[in-house]
Structures are given as structure tokens and as C-alpha cells.
Design a protein around this motif. Structure first.
Motif, short mmCIF file in Angstrom:
data_model
loop_
_atom_site.label_atom_id
_atom_site.label_comp_id
_atom_site.label_asym_id
_atom_site.label_seq_id
_atom_site.Cartn_x
_atom_site.Cartn_y
_atom_site.Cartn_z
N ILE A 1 0.85 -1.19 0.00
CA ILE A 1 0.00 0.00 0.00
C ILE A 1 0.88 1.24 0.00
CG2 ILE A 1 -1.89 1.22 1.15
CD1 ILE A 1 -2.58 -1.38 2.55
N ALA A 2 0.78 2.04 -1.05
CA ALA A 2 1.55 3.28 -1.14
C ALA A 2 1.03 4.32 -0.16
CB ALA A 2 1.48 3.83 -2.57
N ASP A 3 1.88 5.28 0.17
CA ASP A 3 1.50 6.31 1.15
C ASP A 3 0.31 7.13 0.69
OD1 ASP A 3 3.57 5.50 2.78
OD2 ASP A 3 4.98 7.02 2.04
N ASP A 4 0.14 7.30 -0.64
CA ASP A 4 -0.93 8.16 -1.12
C ASP A 4 -2.26 7.41 -1.32
OD1 ASP A 4 -0.40 6.64 -3.35
OD2 ASP A 4 -0.09 8.33 -4.71
N ALA A 5 -2.31 6.14 -0.93
CA ALA A 5 -3.56 5.38 -1.06
C ALA A 5 -4.63 5.98 -0.16
CB ALA A 5 -3.34 3.92 -0.70
N SER A 6 -5.86 5.98 -0.64
CA SER A 6 -6.97 6.56 0.13
C SER A 6 -7.32 5.65 1.31
CB SER A 6 -8.20 6.71 -0.77
OG SER A 6 -8.72 5.43 -1.12
N GLN A 7 -8.05 6.22 2.25
CA GLN A 7 -8.50 5.43 3.39
C GLN A 7 -9.44 4.32 2.93
OE1 GLN A 7 -7.29 5.78 6.57
NE2 GLN A 7 -8.33 3.82 6.83
#
Length: 362
Positions: free
Chosen positions: A109-115
């Protein structure tokens, strides 16, 4: 609708026919060649049994074709063994096809993935997508089962050879989630780079499947197998210290997944998504089918793979191919030993029952 179609496309691209394979044929064949030589070194008495068992494969034609021209029983067995490792891919689109068996994909999961994406991934409770781990357990059980017929054990051997190779390929054990890929990148099948060997855009999944090994000629398979064993001897893998009687398929898959974390997505490699991926689902599927079946890339350009990355990628890929070969040999030998014990025990029990019955009738 589009989300579901994207899942279909990702699966078809990652595990379909044409240029997209689970590893590619050469990688699976090299793994099998390494395993065969290891089995012969450890247990030469198994060679004839393996050959006879593969002659009973329920889809015999590819095995007889593979064995044609062999001058000895050992060479026939070896060629059929190598065919067994690629057979599940050769069977794509037939009644023998099992799409979900080729992967066990854990998330990155990349840091910019949404909640929302993070919650979606969390709902898996740590379980991978794909049935590869369960399939491996089943095939080993069948191979070691004295009540299984030769045809069942032969089929189980083919799937075991193939799927164990698959879980050593980082893309087969990984889905990447980010703002751009909120439902994952289809095991790398939706992320494009420039193939250094084909001079065309290709997916990260196919790049790893193919790596630098593109020939299925037996002389090339044998040469690479010998080179890999020399470059990556058994003693270079401390995780091989334990025998194959208790294989930990989940841990082995997570080793490859760690390569995806540290190297595939951890080294800053640039990749792009098909800019038309949000187009009408039917047209999108048409584009991907053209790619899967005919090698017509949806992209005319993509980020280049840096030379250093490409070189390091070969080391990772070839090391994993070799490690899979050693592990295949260890598990098969352990399964054969268990089968022999079970058959001996069953024979002793039946003999005892016969003796008891004989005495009872006297």
C-alpha cells in the motif's frame, strides 16, 4: 461495472495466454531442469518412477511430444518432467485451466492510497488473493497419497512444479495499491515499462515473467540451468537448511513478496498506467485482449528500465528460479519417501489382515 471489468482484465493479462505467463516458459523449464538434476543426485532410484508416472498424465499428448526424440528412459523422464512445469500454462483456455491457482497476492500500500483503499485491503485480514498456497498443500498431499492413482499423482506433480515456481515470482505474490491504483495494479499487469529486449512497452508482470530468458530450446534451458546452479549453489540459500518434509509455502511466498517491497517497488522504478484505462469497459477489454493474444501494446511509449535496475532484476529473478528448483526437489523427495512408507505400512497391514483371516478359516 468498470471496477469489476478491471479485475477481469488484470486477471486475464497477468495469467492469460500469449505473452503473459506465470513466469514464462523458459523460467519454469529451467526450474524443472534444476529440480530434476537435484532429485537424481539425491535419489536416483526415483527417476524411472517419475518417468512412468508422467506417462500416465491425463493430458498425455504434450508429454509424448516433449519426450519424442529422447534416446534413453532418463532423457524421456527429464523432458516430460520439464514439460510438466510448463503444462499448466500450455493448458490455458482448456478444461484443465485453473486461473486462480497461479497466485497468492499480498498487498503493498503506497503512502498516497486513500483510506477507502486501505480499508478495502484490511478487509482481507492478511489473506492473499489467489489459491496458490492451498493448491500447493493439496498437490503435495496427492503426491504422497498411496490411494491416489498414477494419473492423479502425475497431474498433481505438474501443478506442483508450476505453482511452486509461481510463488517465487514477486509479481505473483503482490498487488500494489495507490491513489492511481485504488483497487490494485493487477499483479503488475496494469503498470507499464519499456522492455529492454523487445523495444516495446510491456507490463511489469510480463517483464518479470520473461526477465532475460526468452528461449525454450532445450539446449538453452540446460545451459541456463547449469549456469544458475553454479552462480547460486545450495549453500548460498540458508533457508534451505531444513528439509522439504514440512514446506512452508506461505513463508516462501512472503520471501518473494519482500523482494517486491524492497526492490520492485522500493527502488524508485518509474512505471505508468494505460492512459485510457478509464475508457469504456468493452473497448478497454478489447485493447487488453489484443495485447494478451497478439502482443500489441496499448502504449506506444513507457518509462525506460535503468540498466542498473535491469541487471539487478536478473539477479533476483534467476536466484528465485534456482531456489524454486532446489525446493521442488526437496519436497518431491520428501513426498516420495512418505509415499513409500505409507505403501509399506499399508502392505504390512493388509498382509497381517490376510494372515488373521487365514488362521480364522483354518
Amino acid at each position: 461495472m468498470l471496477k469489476s471489468m478491471m479485475s477481469i482484465v488484470a486477471g486475464a493479462t497477468a495469467f492469460g495466454v500469449g505473452p503473459a505467463m506465470a513466469w514464462d516458459h523458459p523460467s519454469h523449464m529451467i526450474t524443472a531442469a534444476i529440480a530434476f538434476e537435484e532429485i537424481e543426485r539425491m535419489r536416483p532410484d526415483l527417476m524411472e518412477r517419475i518417468g512412468l508416472m508422467l506417462m500416465r498424465h491425463p493430458d498425455p499428448a504434450p508429454f509424448w511430444v516433449a519426450a519424442s526424440g529422447a534416446k534413453t528412459s532418463k532423457e524421456r523422464a527429464r523432458r516430460m518432467f520439464i514439460e510438466g512445469a510448463r503444462w499448466p500454462d500450455d493448458s490455458k483456455g482448456t478444461n484443465n485451466d485453473r486461473l486462480s491457482w497461479h497466485s497468492a497476492r499480498f498487498p503493498i500500500i503506497a503512502d498516497d492510497a486513500s483510506q477507502e483503499t486501505k480499508d478495502f485491503v484490511a478487509s482481507r485480514d492478511g489473506d492473499p488473493v489467489g489459491d496458490a498456497l492451498e493448491v500447493l498443500e493439496l498437490q503435495v498431499a496427492v503426491m504422497a497419497n498411496p490411494e491416489a492413482g498414477a494419473d492423479e499423482r502425475s497431474l498433481a506433480l505438474s501443478w506442483f512444479l508450476h505453482v511452486l515456481g509461481d510463488i517465487h515470482q514477486p509479481m505473483h505474490v503482490t498487488d500494489y495499491f495507490s491513489a492511481e491504483y485504488p483497487t490494485g495494479n493487477g499483479a503488475g499487469a496494469l503498470s507499464y515499462v519499456w522492455d529492454p529486449m523487445q523495444e516495446s512497452a510491456t507490463t511489469m508482470h510480463i517483464l518479470w515473467d520473461s526477465n532475460s530468458l526468452r528461449s525454450t530450446a532445450l539446449e538453452d534451458i540446460d545451459r541456463h540451468a547449469a549456469d544458475f546452479v553454479e552462480a547460486y549453489p545450495r549453500e548460498s540459500f540458508p533457508q534451505l537448511a531444513s528439509d522439504g518434509s514440512q514446506p512452508d509455502f506461505r513463508s516462501w511466498a512472503l520471501e518473494a513478496h519482500q523482494i517486491a517491497i524492497d526492490f520492485v517497488y522500493g527502488e524508485g522504478l518509474e512505471f505508468v498506467k494505460d492512459p485510457d484505462s478509464d475508457m469504456d469497459a468493452e473497448k478497454l477489454v478489447g485493447k487488453m485482449v489484443n495485447y494478451v493474444l497478439f502482443g500489441i501494446s496499448p502504449l506506444e511509449e513507457a518509462p525506460e528500465v535503468p540498466a542498473e535496475y535491469w541487471e539487478s532484476m536478473q539477479d533476483h529473478a534467476h536466484s528465485q528460479i534456482t531456489l524454486a528448483g532446489y525446493r521442488i526437489a526437496d519436497v518431491i523427495v520428501a513426498a516420495a519417501d512418505k509415499l513409500l512408507v505409507e505403501k509399506t505400512l499399508t502392505g504390512q497391514i493388509l498382509e497381517s489382515m490376510d494372515n488373521v483371516q487365514s488362521r480364522a478359516t483354518q
